[in-house]
Enzyme design. Structure first.
Site, PDB file in Angstrom:
ATOM      1  N   CYS A 335     -12.935  13.015  -0.700  1.00  0.00           N
ATOM      2  CA  CYS A 335     -13.294  12.613   0.662  1.00  0.00           C
ATOM      3  C   CYS A 335     -14.659  13.118   1.147  1.00  0.00           C
ATOM      4  CB  CYS A 335     -12.196  12.949   1.657  1.00  0.00           C
ATOM      5  SG  CYS A 335     -11.107  14.271   1.191  1.00  0.00           S
ATOM      6  N   ARG A 364      -8.645  20.697 -10.128  1.00  0.00           N
ATOM      7  CA  ARG A 364      -7.889  21.624  -9.287  1.00  0.00           C
ATOM      8  C   ARG A 364      -7.320  22.720 -10.164  1.00  0.00           C
ATOM      9  NH1 ARG A 364      -4.492  17.349  -5.459  1.00  0.00           N
ATOM     10  NH2 ARG A 364      -6.345  16.288  -4.693  1.00  0.00           N
ATOM     11  N   GLN A 382      -8.389  10.250  -9.360  1.00  0.00           N
ATOM     12  CA  GLN A 382      -7.648   9.605  -8.278  1.00  0.00           C
ATOM     13  C   GLN A 382      -8.213   8.215  -8.047  1.00  0.00           C
ATOM     14  OE1 GLN A 382      -8.239  12.676  -5.189  1.00  0.00           O
ATOM     15  NE2 GLN A 382      -6.022  12.849  -5.168  1.00  0.00           N
ATOM     16  N   ASP A 384      -8.901   6.556  -5.513  1.00  0.00           N
ATOM     17  CA  ASP A 384      -9.049   6.868  -4.108  1.00  0.00           C
ATOM     18  C   ASP A 384      -9.707   5.731  -3.325  1.00  0.00           C
ATOM     19  OD1 ASP A 384      -8.710   8.704  -2.132  1.00  0.00           O
ATOM     20  OD2 ASP A 384      -9.822  10.278  -3.169  1.00  0.00           O
ATOM     21  N   HIS A 386     -11.394   5.399   0.922  1.00  0.00           N
ATOM     22  CA  HIS A 386     -11.479   5.861   2.304  1.00  0.00           C
ATOM     23  C   HIS A 386     -11.873   4.671   3.144  1.00  0.00           C
ATOM     24  CE1 HIS A 386     -11.946   9.445  -0.200  1.00  0.00           C
ATOM     25  NE2 HIS A 386     -11.144   9.954   0.706  1.00  0.00           N
ATOM     26  N   LYS A 465       1.383  10.915   7.165  1.00  0.00           N
ATOM     27  CA  LYS A 465       1.186  10.096   5.967  1.00  0.00           C
ATOM     28  C   LYS A 465       2.425   9.291   5.597  1.00  0.00           C
ATOM     29  CE  LYS A 465       2.489  13.862   2.893  1.00  0.00           C
ATOM     30  NZ  LYS A 465       2.375  14.423   1.566  1.00  0.00           N
ATOM     31  N   HIS A 511      -7.157   7.636   4.227  1.00  0.00           N
ATOM     32  CA  HIS A 511      -7.374   8.086   2.870  1.00  0.00           C
ATOM     33  C   HIS A 511      -6.154   7.586   2.118  1.00  0.00           C
ATOM     34  CE1 HIS A 511      -7.926  11.582  -0.027  1.00  0.00           C
ATOM     35  NE2 HIS A 511      -6.736  11.128  -0.296  1.00  0.00           N
TER      36      HIS A 511
END
Length: 637
Positions: A335, A364, A382, A384, A386, A465, A511
């Site tokens: 992000c 991570r 990911q 991902d 946004h 979420k 997200h």
RNA sequence: GCUGAUGUGGCUCAGUGGCAGAGCAGUGCACUCGUAAUGCACAGGUCGUGGGUUCAAAUCCCACCAUCAGCUCCA
């Protein structure tokens, strides 16, 4: 004598003498349940069959066929386990022993950890306890008495549990033979009611699940009414083992994990085919839906992570490095990078919604003991995106993502469940904002008519979420997709757009991921399909098997024709018998095999064998190509 | 990270103080074969890494690394 009225499940009423035991009631009035009864519910509360009925009430008999009955049955088995352990090892201290899905466990504090051989001995002891058919007796005591009893036995964990109960609590103990345990109950009537059971495994487990506490030894087991059902369950565990993506990943040569990179998976050529096909599909579908792809760097300055809040909330999981005496961090999320791209220029309200998609590689730091094949790794990609938008666009955008998730999961044949998570304790932002955001998510779910479960207080610290849990072919569920409304990032990065009024306004951001992590998704797919990937994903789609060397030239010609159409082909020119080559291709789970001999060569055809159906006859090369291309195009599985 | 177990050829595994083994895979040769394993031969390992004990260590001891089962945490 006093009488009471008992109402049964079918609303029929019985008048019986007060203090009739439930077990006697069943013998008299419900003979058919006599053998099957495990426990009962009186006015909705689960009780022992030995309990007396002393007032007007509703009575329901629980059998093994009820989820609750099964739990009680297995929980009783855990008490037998504890008794057996105490008989064999009197110095062991008891933790807790609940029923769990498909079985039960019991935690013990012991000087010498149990070994698998000990389990066999404990099983034997359990068998003799069952044979002794000891009654489960319920004893009610007050707090002081309870503490006194467990002090005599040196059961420090039980004392700790009791001390946490309210002062005036009515404490129930269960006694079978010489063994007493603290327990709310209920239980089956006697140990002899447990028909089949098995101790399955050993593990360490923290007392009360807290890693600051001492680690106890946990024994897992399971219990069933019928041996057949237990065997079926054990078979299912075996089946899951066969499908283990770590095993299949090695056998099918998809990926590996090396000592040099714990938790950092290596993708091999065949694994990369699957990966690339998933990504191609992903790009195509996102393009269609107005997403624009971006890529942000893996290493970014520490100041960015302080600004985003990751420094405060996520530092423990991050990797750091330094470049030219400046501190940098390896990204754990995408992000902040996306924020910087948004901020590169001024945006008009006419530009929104802006959908930035990124296949972003994040790192991570996961605990070494948590690593697990591709399912739990230290770096993953990911899928991902946004989405930056106006307040008024939130519901539509969420619906768009829900539709996309639904489309994706159906392509793979997954069922899925939806959960909505609301404001947690340590949330940032005002209640009003949270309410608005949660309502937006809820509204979208309702418009879509989706059933969902609400997890109060389970949202991210920056917003509520929606999570998507998909169910694989053997019934396990995995959390993959998620949609999160985020108020923190636009605020922290001071994101703006120019409204129709010419003023600056704050955009809303969501997200979301669909696969979740490409690596994990490949792991899930491997287990879901048991390695037999649908044609569009299969690393090798067609294996051509010539019968003798004479057929090699024609084999090469067919191979070239298929490759021309982007069909992934391999040829097996080894000097082996057909049966041998077929067997190998079958074990490699290759969707189609083409057997080529003199007959096919003469006719210009191929003999087609499907991994699913075996020999399906002869086709022209052209027909076979149409078959394959159609199956790929429609993603048939 | 914690508890326990495991680590031997590409893979699956045997070997518990005395010369490192098997099957499969690989390579070579023969067979030229019709829908789930043809035969023979050859080659391949400083036994996870580093220390130690011993005349002698894959084997016993210590430390570390990795993997597995859980716990904790999570995409």
């Amino acid at each position: 004598m006093q009488f009471i009225n008992v109402t049964l499940k079918d609303n029929s009423k019985m008048t019986i003498p007060c203090n009739t035991k439930i077990v006697d009631f069943i013998k008299e009035f419900m003979v058919s349940l006599n053998k099957k009864a495990i426990a009962a519910k009186v006015d909705g509360k689960a009780v022992d069959l030995s309990a007396p009925l002393y007032r007007d009430c509703k009575l329901e008999i629980l059998t093994y066929d009820d989820e609750e009955g099964k739990k009680i049955y297995r929980h009783s088995a855990s008490h037998i386990l504890a008794q057996a352990v105490k008989r064999l090892y009197p110095n062991v201290k008891l933790g807790i022993g609940p029923a769990i899905e498909n079985g039960f466990y019991y935690d013990f504090d012991t000087e010498n950890p149990f070994t698998p051989e000990d389990l066999e001995q404990i099983e034997e002891e359990m068998k003799s306890i069952i044979k002794e058919d000891l009654s489960f007796e319920r004893i009610i005591v007050n707090k002081e008495e309870a503490i006194k009893i467990f002090k005599e036995h040196g059961e420090i964990y039980k004392i700790e549990l009791i001390e946490n109960l309210p002062q005036d609590a009515e404490i129930s103990l269960y006694k079978q033979g010489d063994f007493v345990d603290l327990c709310a109950g209920p239980h089956v009537l006697s140990t002899g009611k447990i028909k089949v059971f098995k101790l399955l495994s050993l593990a360490g487990a923290y007392w009360r699940g807290d890693e600051r506490n001492k680690m106890l030894q946990r024994i897992y087991g399971t219990a069933f009414l019928k041996k057949k059902d237990m065997d079926q369950y054990l078979n299912r565990i075996e089946e899951a083992k066969k499908r283990d993506h770590r095993k299949l990943g090695k056998e099918l040569d998809l990926f590996s994990l090396q000592d040099e990179g714990p938790g950092f998976p290596f993708f091999h050529p065949k694994g990369m085919v699957i990966r690339n096909k998933l990504e191609d599909f992903w790009r195509k579908e996102h393009n269609k839906r107005g997403y624009q792809e971006i890529k942000s760097p893996i290493i970014l300055h520490e100041s960015l992570w302080r600004q985003s809040g990751h420094w405060d909330h996520y530092r423990e999981n991050m990797y750091f490095t330094s470049i030219d005496n400046e501190k940098y961090a390896v990204k754990p999320m995408n992000c902040p990078g996306s924020m910087l791209i948004y901020k590169r220029k001024i945006h008009s309200y006419r530009d929104l919604p802006l959908r930035y998609a990124e296949l972003g590689l994040v790192h991570r730091h996961e605990l070494s003991g948590a690593l697990h094949g591709l399912m739990r790794v230290r770096c993953f990609t990911q899928d991902d995106a946004h989405i930056f938008m106006l307040d008024s666009q939130v519901t539509d955008e969420i619906i768009g993502v829900i539709d996309l998730v639904d489309y994706f999961y159906k392509v793979f044949g997954f069922k899925y469940y939806v959960e909505l998570s609301t404001k947690p304790e340590n949330a940032m932002g005002s209640d009003l904002m949270w309410e608005k955001a949660t309502d937006a998510l809820r509204k979208a779910l309702e418009i879509k008519g989706l059933n969902y479960k609400t997890n109060e207080g389970d949202g991210a610290f920056y917003g509520p979420k929606i999570d998507f849990h998909l169910e694989d072919s053997i019934g396990r569920t995995w959390q993959c997709g998620t949609i999160q409304l985020d108020f923190q990032m636009p605020e922290r990065f001071d994101l703006t757009y120019i409204g129709s009024d010419g003023e600056k306004h704050r955009p809303v951001m969501i997200h979301r991921v669909i696969f979740g992590s490409i690596e994990r998704f490949i792991g899930i797919l491997t287990e879901h399909f048991a390695g037999a990937f649908p044609l569009w994903l299969a690393p090798v789609q067609v294996k051509i098997i010539p019968i003798t060397q004479k057929n090699h030239e024609y084999t090469q010609k067919v191979s070239n024709e298929l490759k021309e159409k982007d069909i992934r082909v391999e040829t097996d020119y080894r000097n082996e018998k057909v049966g041998y080559k077929i067997r190998e291709s079958q074990l490699e789970k290759i969707p189609y095999m083409l057997i080529i001999g003199d007959k096919e060569e003469k006719q210009g055809t191929v003999s087609v064998r499907s991994r699913k159906e075996g020999d399906i006859g002869t086709e022209t090369v052209k027909d076979f190509m149409i078959r394959v291309l159609n199956e790929v195009e429609n993603k048939i599985y």
